[in-house]
Motif scaffolding. Structure first.
Motif, PDB file in Angstrom:
ATOM      1  N   ILE A   3       9.098  -5.508  -4.212  1.00 25.05           N
ATOM      2  CA  ILE A   3       8.134  -4.714  -3.442  1.00 25.05           C
ATOM      3  C   ILE A   3       7.800  -3.459  -4.238  1.00 25.05           C
ATOM      4  CG2 ILE A   3       7.691  -3.424  -1.324  1.00 25.05           C
ATOM      5  CD1 ILE A   3       9.594  -5.292   0.127  1.00 25.05           C
ATOM      6  N   ALA A   4       6.526  -3.276  -4.529  1.00 26.44           N
ATOM      7  CA  ALA A   4       6.053  -2.100  -5.259  1.00 26.44           C
ATOM      8  C   ALA A   4       4.898  -1.475  -4.489  1.00 26.44           C
ATOM      9  CB  ALA A   4       5.604  -2.484  -6.668  1.00 26.44           C
ATOM     10  N   HIS A   5       4.957  -0.177  -4.296  1.00 27.60           N
ATOM     11  CA  HIS A   5       3.922   0.527  -3.543  1.00 27.60           C
ATOM     12  C   HIS A   5       2.867   1.123  -4.474  1.00 27.60           C
ATOM     13  CE1 HIS A   5       5.754   0.394   0.496  1.00 27.60           C
ATOM     14  NE2 HIS A   5       6.900   0.389  -0.161  1.00 27.60           N
ATOM     15  N   ALA A   6       1.637   1.151  -3.980  1.00 28.02           N
ATOM     16  CA  ALA A   6       0.531   1.723  -4.750  1.00 28.02           C
ATOM     17  C   ALA A   6      -0.555   2.183  -3.794  1.00 28.02           C
ATOM     18  CB  ALA A   6      -0.033   0.687  -5.712  1.00 28.02           C
ATOM     19  N   ASP A   7      -1.401   3.099  -4.269  1.00 30.88           N
ATOM     20  CA  ASP A   7      -2.538   3.460  -3.436  1.00 30.88           C
ATOM     21  C   ASP A   7      -3.576   2.346  -3.503  1.00 30.88           C
ATOM     22  OD1 ASP A   7      -3.686   3.779  -5.920  1.00 30.88           O
ATOM     23  OD2 ASP A   7      -3.824   5.954  -5.813  1.00 30.88           O
ATOM     24  N   TYR A   8      -4.558   2.422  -2.611  1.00 30.00           N
ATOM     25  CA  TYR A   8      -5.556   1.362  -2.517  1.00 30.00           C
ATOM     26  C   TYR A   8      -6.666   1.556  -3.549  1.00 30.00           C
ATOM     27  CZ  TYR A   8      -3.383   0.065   1.970  1.00 30.00           C
ATOM     28  OH  TYR A   8      -2.508  -0.351   2.950  1.00 30.00           O
ATOM     29  N   THR A   9      -6.297   1.531  -4.818  1.00 30.25           N
ATOM     30  CA  THR A   9      -7.268   1.668  -5.903  1.00 30.25           C
ATOM     31  C   THR A   9      -6.920   0.667  -6.996  1.00 30.25           C
ATOM     32  OG1 THR A   9      -5.976   3.287  -7.163  1.00 30.25           O
ATOM     33  CG2 THR A   9      -7.474   4.147  -5.455  1.00 30.25           C
ATOM     34  N   GLY A  56       0.816  -1.197   0.000  1.00 27.98           N
ATOM     35  CA  GLY A  56       0.000   0.000   0.000  1.00 27.98           C
ATOM     36  C   GLY A  56       0.858   1.257   0.000  1.00 27.98           C
ATOM     37  N   PRO A  57       0.245   2.436   0.171  1.00 31.03           N
ATOM     38  CA  PRO A  57       0.995   3.691   0.189  1.00 31.03           C
ATOM     39  C   PRO A  57       2.061   3.678   1.286  1.00 31.03           C
ATOM     40  CG  PRO A  57      -1.371   4.099   0.090  1.00 31.03           C
ATOM     41  CD  PRO A  57      -1.207   2.633   0.355  1.00 31.03           C
ATOM     42  N   GLU A  58       3.239   4.193   0.986  1.00 30.63           N
ATOM     43  CA  GLU A  58       4.349   4.109   1.932  1.00 30.63           C
ATOM     44  C   GLU A  58       4.055   4.810   3.253  1.00 30.63           C
ATOM     45  OE1 GLU A  58       8.473   4.182   0.439  1.00 30.63           O
ATOM     46  OE2 GLU A  58       7.592   4.822  -1.463  1.00 30.63           O
ATOM     47  N   GLY A  59       3.229   5.836   3.239  1.00 31.64           N
ATOM     48  CA  GLY A  59       2.945   6.571   4.465  1.00 31.64           C
ATOM     49  C   GLY A  59       1.788   6.022   5.280  1.00 31.64           C
ATOM     50  N   ALA A  60       1.111   5.000   4.764  1.00 34.26           N
ATOM     51  CA  ALA A  60      -0.079   4.470   5.451  1.00 34.26           C
ATOM     52  C   ALA A  60       0.322   3.468   6.526  1.00 34.26           C
ATOM     53  CB  ALA A  60      -1.023   3.821   4.447  1.00 34.26           C
ATOM     54  N   ASP A  61      -0.286   3.580   7.694  1.00 38.28           N
ATOM     55  CA  ASP A  61       0.026   2.676   8.800  1.00 38.28           C
ATOM     56  C   ASP A  61      -0.326   1.234   8.446  1.00 38.28           C
ATOM     57  OD1 ASP A  61       0.666   1.979  11.583  1.00 38.28           O
ATOM     58  OD2 ASP A  61      -1.492   1.678  11.774  1.00 38.28           O
ATOM     59  N   THR A  62      -1.461   1.020   7.777  1.00 40.29           N
ATOM     60  CA  THR A  62      -1.848  -0.340   7.392  1.00 40.29           C
ATOM     61  C   THR A  62      -0.819  -0.939   6.441  1.00 40.29           C
ATOM     62  OG1 THR A  62      -3.233   0.615   5.648  1.00 40.29           O
ATOM     63  CG2 THR A  62      -4.332  -0.007   7.699  1.00 40.29           C
ATOM     64  N   ALA A 105       4.427 -15.299  -7.699  1.00 38.76           N
ATOM     65  CA  ALA A 105       3.253 -15.043  -6.857  1.00 38.76           C
ATOM     66  C   ALA A 105       3.352 -13.633  -6.297  1.00 38.76           C
ATOM     67  CB  ALA A 105       3.163 -16.063  -5.726  1.00 38.76           C
ATOM     68  N   VAL A 106       2.208 -13.013  -6.088  1.00 35.27           N
ATOM     69  CA  VAL A 106       2.161 -11.641  -5.564  1.00 35.27           C
ATOM     70  C   VAL A 106       1.141 -11.577  -4.434  1.00 35.27           C
ATOM     71  CG1 VAL A 106       1.697  -9.217  -6.077  1.00 35.27           C
ATOM     72  CG2 VAL A 106       2.795 -10.658  -7.798  1.00 35.27           C
ATOM     73  N   PHE A 107       1.601 -11.052  -3.302  1.00 41.98           N
ATOM     74  CA  PHE A 107       0.717 -10.777  -2.173  1.00 41.98           C
ATOM     75  C   PHE A 107       0.335  -9.300  -2.240  1.00 41.98           C
ATOM     76  CE2 PHE A 107       1.057  -9.196   2.398  1.00 41.98           C
ATOM     77  CZ  PHE A 107      -0.310  -9.258   2.616  1.00 41.98           C
ATOM     78  N   VAL A 108      -0.965  -9.022  -2.420  1.00 46.66           N
ATOM     79  CA  VAL A 108      -1.467  -7.660  -2.599  1.00 46.66           C
ATOM     80  C   VAL A 108      -2.058  -7.157  -1.286  1.00 46.66           C
ATOM     81  CG1 VAL A 108      -2.930  -6.160  -3.997  1.00 46.66           C
ATOM     82  CG2 VAL A 108      -1.987  -8.250  -4.988  1.00 46.66           C
ATOM     83  N   ALA A 109      -1.731  -5.913  -0.934  1.00 44.39           N
ATOM     84  CA  ALA A 109      -2.091  -5.378   0.376  1.00 44.39           C
ATOM     85  C   ALA A 109      -3.555  -4.997   0.508  1.00 44.39           C
ATOM     86  CB  ALA A 109      -1.216  -4.161   0.707  1.00 44.39           C
ATOM     87  N   ASN A 110      -4.299  -4.956  -0.606  1.00 46.94           N
ATOM     88  CA  ASN A 110      -5.682  -4.490  -0.525  1.00 46.94           C
ATOM     89  C   ASN A 110      -6.491  -5.075  -1.683  1.00 46.94           C
ATOM     90  OD1 ASN A 110      -7.714  -2.226  -1.607  1.00 46.94           O
ATOM     91  ND2 ASN A 110      -7.633  -2.078   0.622  1.00 46.94           N
TER      92      ASN A 110
END
Length: 343
Positions: free
Chosen positions: A225-231, A195-201, A251-256
């Motif tokens: 590791i690639a960061h993205a917003d939750y969209t 998820g976004p680098e600044g997000a606590d989750t 395989a990819v584990f997606v944060a959202n």
């Protein structure tokens, strides 16, 4: 000539009407309505009063009730975006808890109306809400304003530095279950669409991913590791990035779950197949996950319980009391078609 006069409105049922028909003092009716624990009447009297309330359809005057108690009987819930399906579950739990307490829930999004936290602080000052739940990304300055307001507030599914009022999920455990599932299928090159680098989750899910990889004896490649917003758009862009590296993951584990929708689309756009070429698993289980193509393997998190518990603690604790709770159950992997052994 037909009578064009509007039909008269039925008279509003009053407290006196209920008291007269039930044969009790109006104060007894009021205390039954407000579920006063100190009311001492026979059970049959209480039952009779409640029967008359139901029969007449009596509803207490909310404005008068607020004036008597100096409460608005409304809580606020501030979320980042109504489009994210995760928040629908949180809202559902908070709304149920508020209703059980005799309160209403006012929900708004910082992404939609863009009225911001200051508007809600103004509502607090005017006594229009009795407390606030925040699932957005408030700054430290915003939270200092909340502390100064002396009104109860709780952060939902996030923490900030110096904050001691939050209710969160066990994201580290959810990440571990996701990685363990992929490892059990034989995957070793496991990437994390974070998820976004600044997000606590996002930080907690990335920490869980790294810990689970280490526990499995697997190295964490920074390029995986690639960061993205939750969209969906953010998930698609990050998945394209992961699939473009020299040795792409299997395989990819997606944060959202919202990001995972875009991730699946990106794999298809590159002429690849899920799970033949790459397996995908995401945090949060939604109804839509089973209707995607292929259906999405997820980690189910207790989002509804999170909203319910946050509202309950908001109602129970004073504005100065510490709230640091982790909602732990149920957390489980829901296996569908998007994960399988590496080719």
């Amino acid at each position: 000539m037909p009578d064009m006069r509007k039909p008269a409105r039925p008279a509003k049922v009053t407290l006196n009407d209920v008291a007269r028909l039930a044969g009790v003092d109006r104060s007894v009716v009021s205390r039954v309505v407000n579920d006063d624990p100190n009311l001492s009447v026979r059970p049959e009297t209480r039952t009779r009063v409640q029967h008359v309330i139901d029969k007449l359809g009596y509803r207490p005057n909310a404005a008068a009730r607020s004036l008597r108690t100096a409460r608005a009987y409304v809580y606020g819930l501030f979320i980042p975006d109504f489009a994210n399906p995760v928040y629908a579950e949180i809202i559902k739990g908070a709304e149920q808890a508020a209703g059980q307490l005799g309160y209403g829930l006012m929900t708004a999004s910082s992404n939609g109306v863009r009225i911001g936290l200051r508007h809600y602080l103004d509502l607090l000052g005017q006594g229009r809400v009795d407390g606030l739940l925040f699932a957005g990304e408030e700054s430290g300055h915003d939270l200092e304003q909340l502390r100064a307001s002396k009104v109860p507030w709780v952060l939902v599914n996030r923490r900030t530095e110096g904050s001691h009022r939050y209710v969160i999920l066990d994201d580290e455990r959810g990440s571990q279950l996701a990685v363990d599932h992929l490892v059990s299928l034989g995957h070793q090159r496991i990437a994390h669409l974070a998820g976004p680098e600044g997000a606590d989750t996002a930080r907690r899910r990335r920490a869980g991913y790294s810990a689970a990889m280490a526990a499995a004896g697997l190295d964490v490649d920074p390029g995986h590791i690639a960061h993205a917003d939750y969209t969906p758009a953010g998930g698609a862009a990050a998945m394209h990035e992961l699939l473009s590296i020299p040795h792409p993951p299997t395989a990819v584990f997606v944060a959202n779950v919202a990001s995972a929708v875009g991730a699946l689309h990106a794999v298809h756009a590159r002429g690849l197949s899920v799970p033949r070429d790459v397996s995908v698993i995401a945090v949060h289980d939604m109804a839509l996950a089973s209707h995607l193509v292929p259906s999405l393997t997820t980690v189910r998190m207790p989002l509804e319980e999170l909203g319910r518990r946050a509202l309950e603690l908001l109602a129970q604790r004073g504005p100065e009391e510490t709230i640091t709770e982790v909602v732990t159950d149920p957390v489980e992997v829901v296996v569908r078609e998007s994960t399988g052994p590496p080719r």
